[in-house]
Each structure stands twice: as structure tokens, then as C-alpha cells.
Design a protein around this motif. Structure first.
Motif, short mmCIF file in Angstrom:
data_model
loop_
_atom_site.label_atom_id
_atom_site.label_comp_id
_atom_site.label_asym_id
_atom_site.label_seq_id
_atom_site.Cartn_x
_atom_site.Cartn_y
_atom_site.Cartn_z
N ALA A 103 77.32 81.10 17.56
CA ALA A 103 78.47 81.57 16.78
C ALA A 103 79.78 81.00 17.32
O ALA A 103 80.70 80.66 16.56
CB ALA A 103 78.50 83.09 16.77
N LEU A 104 79.85 80.88 18.65
CA LEU A 104 81.06 80.39 19.29
C LEU A 104 81.37 78.94 18.92
O LEU A 104 82.53 78.55 18.79
CB LEU A 104 80.92 80.52 20.81
CG LEU A 104 82.10 80.09 21.69
CD1 LEU A 104 83.31 80.99 21.42
CD2 LEU A 104 81.70 80.15 23.16
N VAL A 105 80.33 78.14 18.72
CA VAL A 105 80.52 76.70 18.46
C VAL A 105 80.10 76.31 17.05
O VAL A 105 79.85 75.14 16.78
CB VAL A 105 79.75 75.86 19.50
CG1 VAL A 105 80.21 76.18 20.92
CG2 VAL A 105 78.23 76.08 19.37
N SER A 106 80.01 77.28 16.15
CA SER A 106 79.42 77.03 14.82
C SER A 106 80.15 75.94 14.03
O SER A 106 79.51 75.10 13.39
CB SER A 106 79.38 78.33 14.01
OG SER A 106 80.69 78.86 13.86
N ASP A 107 81.48 75.95 14.04
CA ASP A 107 82.22 74.93 13.28
C ASP A 107 81.96 73.53 13.83
O ASP A 107 81.75 72.58 13.06
CB ASP A 107 83.72 75.24 13.32
CG ASP A 107 84.10 76.49 12.54
OD1 ASP A 107 83.28 76.92 11.70
OD2 ASP A 107 85.18 77.04 12.79
N TRP A 108 81.95 73.41 15.15
CA TRP A 108 81.65 72.11 15.78
C TRP A 108 80.23 71.68 15.45
O TRP A 108 79.99 70.52 15.10
CB TRP A 108 81.86 72.24 17.29
CG TRP A 108 81.30 71.11 18.09
CD1 TRP A 108 81.86 69.88 18.28
CD2 TRP A 108 80.05 71.09 18.80
NE1 TRP A 108 81.05 69.10 19.08
CE2 TRP A 108 79.93 69.82 19.42
CE3 TRP A 108 79.03 72.02 18.99
CZ2 TRP A 108 78.83 69.47 20.19
CZ3 TRP A 108 77.93 71.68 19.76
CH2 TRP A 108 77.84 70.41 20.35
N GLU A 109 79.28 72.62 15.55
CA GLU A 109 77.88 72.29 15.30
C GLU A 109 77.65 71.83 13.87
O GLU A 109 76.86 70.91 13.62
CB GLU A 109 77.00 73.51 15.61
CG GLU A 109 75.51 73.26 15.40
CD GLU A 109 74.65 74.46 15.74
OE1 GLU A 109 73.44 74.40 15.47
OE2 GLU A 109 75.19 75.46 16.27
N SER A 110 78.32 72.46 12.92
CA SER A 110 78.09 72.12 11.51
C SER A 110 78.51 70.69 11.18
O SER A 110 78.03 70.11 10.20
CB SER A 110 78.84 73.10 10.61
OG SER A 110 80.25 72.99 10.81
N GLN A 149 81.76 66.78 25.67
CA GLN A 149 83.03 67.33 26.15
C GLN A 149 83.61 68.34 25.15
O GLN A 149 84.21 69.35 25.55
CB GLN A 149 84.03 66.20 26.39
CG GLN A 149 85.31 66.66 27.09
CD GLN A 149 85.03 67.34 28.42
OE1 GLN A 149 84.33 66.78 29.28
NE2 GLN A 149 85.55 68.55 28.61
N ALA A 150 83.43 68.08 23.86
CA ALA A 150 83.90 69.03 22.85
C ALA A 150 83.19 70.37 23.00
O ALA A 150 83.82 71.43 22.89
CB ALA A 150 83.66 68.45 21.46
N PHE A 151 81.88 70.32 23.27
CA PHE A 151 81.14 71.57 23.49
C PHE A 151 81.64 72.29 24.73
O PHE A 151 81.85 73.51 24.72
CB PHE A 151 79.64 71.29 23.61
CG PHE A 151 78.84 72.51 23.97
CD1 PHE A 151 78.39 73.37 22.99
CD2 PHE A 151 78.56 72.81 25.30
CE1 PHE A 151 77.69 74.51 23.31
CE2 PHE A 151 77.86 73.95 25.64
CZ PHE A 151 77.41 74.80 24.64
N VAL A 152 81.82 71.54 25.82
CA VAL A 152 82.29 72.15 27.07
C VAL A 152 83.65 72.82 26.86
O VAL A 152 83.90 73.92 27.35
CB VAL A 152 82.38 71.09 28.19
CG1 VAL A 152 83.09 71.65 29.41
CG2 VAL A 152 80.97 70.62 28.57
N ASP A 153 84.53 72.18 26.11
CA ASP A 153 85.85 72.76 25.85
C ASP A 153 85.73 74.08 25.09
O ASP A 153 86.46 75.04 25.37
CB ASP A 153 86.72 71.79 25.06
CG ASP A 153 87.10 70.55 25.88
OD1 ASP A 153 87.00 70.61 27.13
OD2 ASP A 153 87.47 69.53 25.27
N LEU A 154 84.81 74.14 24.14
CA LEU A 154 84.65 75.35 23.33
C LEU A 154 83.99 76.49 24.11
O LEU A 154 84.34 77.65 23.94
CB LEU A 154 83.81 75.03 22.08
CG LEU A 154 84.47 74.16 21.02
CD1 LEU A 154 83.44 73.72 19.99
CD2 LEU A 154 85.60 74.93 20.34
N ALA A 155 83.03 76.14 24.96
CA ALA A 155 82.24 77.16 25.66
C ALA A 155 82.57 77.20 27.15
O ALA A 155 81.75 77.64 27.97
CB ALA A 155 80.75 76.88 25.47
#
Length: 346
Positions: free
Chosen positions: A119-126, A169-175
């Protein structure tokens, strides 16, 4: 297996003396008798390429057909199979076939469940599929690994690597608040690395986890630089005599309580002279639970330069998973405490 393969490929079994010598040396290095049945493991098809197995005595076998097809036979023991796959099979396959470039980056998170992380990274994942990027969640008790992947022609390897690093890196920034490491690093490695960077030391005082936390830490090479030791205080007399827990608190609150785990952590830190100490006390089951303190309830504490912090968690009803999840969770709490920096907590 080797008999069937020899028959299928129209060859015969012969003694590979070099393999027999290695098997004999393997047994002798472990002071185990070497018998004829062990030597016969070196009877292998004449026309195969023998893949040496440094982790055991059963060799792998590589067969090539005139059409270019390859058949590989490997040992059945999982860790031996994995070792042979990494050291022999994959390099040979890459050399034999023209394969696309596949790159992965693994990021380790802790203290958050798979669904909450998603849920935390849903927009990035999509947005990943449109970029040709894959994502897999690999949950285990107390942590979730996220594997990000890219694939393309070998000549595009450089651009693929840049794409992978950007998305990682985008994931690391989000989480960020939940990320503890990248690659094969897990919680114990992350905690020990941070302790080493800070020049600090750690000890443990364990009741319900029975030494599991100390075992996880000392399984990491180089752990002795920061991990000084631990006490398995299963009985209340050990809590009192070695860790200084008061008989009054044990009688009034019980061993599974906030004041007791704080005292355990504080006592271990003072007794062993470390900068940090961890303590656990809970009901691992399957018996011993009550309405107030059911099976799966665990109190845990971290003692550091500025005082003690304590938490109460519930980890289900299966003993093994309770111990495993509690051990990982207290390491997560310590990692968070060190990352946030010293603060007065009580």
C-alpha cells in the motif's frame, strides 16, 4: 539416476579416479570412515562433463546433445544443489547459450507487513510494468524482501543496470523508515553493520527466545567486533541472580512484563559492559498462556546509553514462529533506535 542417464546417452559408467580421490579426502577431513560404497559415487558416465561438488560427495553431470541441447543432473541435497548451480551450472549455461540479460536488486525491509508495504508504494508499483520492470514480494517472519528485476538484450546491459538502480532507489526513498539493507543482507547483518559504524557493542538477555537472537547475530562472520555475549535467563532465579531483576517485580508483575524485561536489558548491559542490550520474555506455548497473558504475547526491551524502551507484541500461537518473529522484531527495534539516535526514553 546415473545409470538411466548413461543408458539414455548410450555410454557406460567408468571410475573417475580424480573424483574418487576428492571424495576420499572429503571423508578423511571429517574423520569419517571411507567405504567402497562411497568410492562408487565416482562411477559416472564416460561421456559426461563431471561437475565437482565441493559441498558434498555426489557430483553433478553435464551432457550435451549434437543438437546443442543440454541435460544437467545435480545432487538432491538442496544446499549442495544450490552451490553447484551457482558455481558450475549457471556460468556454463551463460557460456553455452545466448541468454538475455536479467538483473535483480533485492531490498530488505522489517517492521512492516507485505500488504502495508504494498500500500505504501502502490503508485510507484503500478507504473513498473510500462517500464519493463518486475517486482516480487518475498515475506518471511519479521521481514519482507522486495526483488526488483529488469530483462533485455545483452547489449543493453548498461542501460538496464541504470534503470534498475533508479527504481531501487525510488523504492528505498518511499519505504525508507522500513529499509534495513540491500542484497543478501538481513536484520542481523544490518544491526551489526550499524553497531560497527557507531563503534558500539551489544549483548542479549533472553527468556522465551532461548538464545535465538544471539545465534542469529553470531552466525554473521565478524560478529565478535560488536556482539559481546548473552544470557539465557529461562528461570526466574537466573533473572534475579545474573541480571538483577527484583523478586518483588517478579512476584507482583510476573516474568512476562514491562518492568521485568526492562530490568533484564538494563542488568545485562551493566553486567556485560556493552553499549546496548536486548531482552525478551514471553509465552511461547503451546501451554502456559492465560487470559491476561496468552500464548504468543512477548515483552521485549532495548537498553541503550539513554535508558530503556519496551514493547509488547503478539505473535500468534505456533511456538517456532513466535520465537522467530520475536527475535526478528527486537532486532528491528534496535535498528530503529540506533538509526533515530540516542534519546531519553525512561
Amino acid at each position: 539416476t546415473k545409470h538411466v542417464l548413461a543408458d539414455y546417452f548410450g555410454t557406460e559408467l567408468v571410475m573417475h579416479q580424480d573424483i574418487a580421490d576428492k571424495i576420499k579426502a572429503w571423508f578423511e577431513s571429517r574423520n569419517v570412515p571411507f567405504h567402497e560404497v562411497n568410492r562408487l559415487q565416482a562411477m559416472l558416465p564416460r561421456d559426461c562433463t563431471v561437475l565437482p561438488n565441493p559441498l558434498g560427495t555426489a557430483s553433478g553431470m553435464w551432457f550435451e546433445r549434437p543438437s546443442g541441447q543440454v541435460v544437467v543432473s545435480m545432487p538432491g541435497v538442496p544446499y549442495e544443489m544450490e552451490g553447484l548451480m551457482m558455481s558450475e551450472v549457471l556460468p556454463r549455461l551463460r557460456s553455452h547459450f545466448k541468454l538475455p540479460t536479467t538483473l535483480y536488486e533485492t531490498i530488505v525491509t522489517a517492521g512492516i507487513g507485505e500488504s502495508s508495504l504494498a500500500a505504501l508504494v502502490s503508485d510507484w508499483e503500478s507504473a513498473l510494468p510500462s517500464k519493463g520492470v518486475s517486482l516480487a514480494y518475498l515475506p518471511s517472519p519479521g521481514q519482507v524482501k522486495v526483488r526488483i528485476g529488469v530483462q533485455g538484450p545483452a547489449e543493453d546491459r548498461k542501460s538496464l543496470a541504470h534503470l534498475l538502480e533508479a527504481e531501487a532507489q525510488a523504492f528505498v526513498d518511499l519505504a525508507y523508515d522500513h529499509v534495513i539493507g540491500r542484497g543478501d543482507s538481513g536484520l542481523p547483518e544490518a544491526v551489526l553493520n550499524m553497531l560497527k559504524k557507531r563503534g558500539e557493542t551489544l549483548c542479549t538477555a533472553e527468556s522465551c527466545t532461548g538464545g535465538q537472537i544471539a545465534a542469529m547475530l553470531t552466525a554473521v562472520p565478524g560478529a565478535s567486533a560488536s556482539m559481546w555475549g548473552g544470557v539465557v535467563a529461562y528461570d526466574n532465579r537466573v533473572k534475579q541472580d545474573l541480571l538483577g531483576v527484583s523478586a518483588e517485580n517478579l512476584a507482583k508483575h510476573g516474568s512476562v512484563s514491562e518492568c521485568v524485561v526492562k530490568a533484564m536489558a538494563r542488568g545485562a548491559r551493566m553486567r556485560l559492559g556493552t553499549d546496548w542490550a536486548l531482552a525478551t520474555s514471553g509465552v511461547a506455548g503451546p501451554s502456559g498462556g492465560t487470559a491476561a497473558k496468552p500464548v504468543g504475547l512477548v515483552w521485549m526491551a532495548v537498553a541503550g546509553p539513554e535508558g530503556e524502551m519496551a514493547w509488547c507484541h503478539r505473535f500468534g500461537s505456533q511456538r517456532e514462529r513466535i520465537v522467530q518473529r520475536a527475535s526478528r522484531r527486537i532486532l528491528t527495534h534496535l535498528h530503529e533506535a540506533m538509526r533515530e539516535g540516542p534519546r531519553r526514553v525512561g
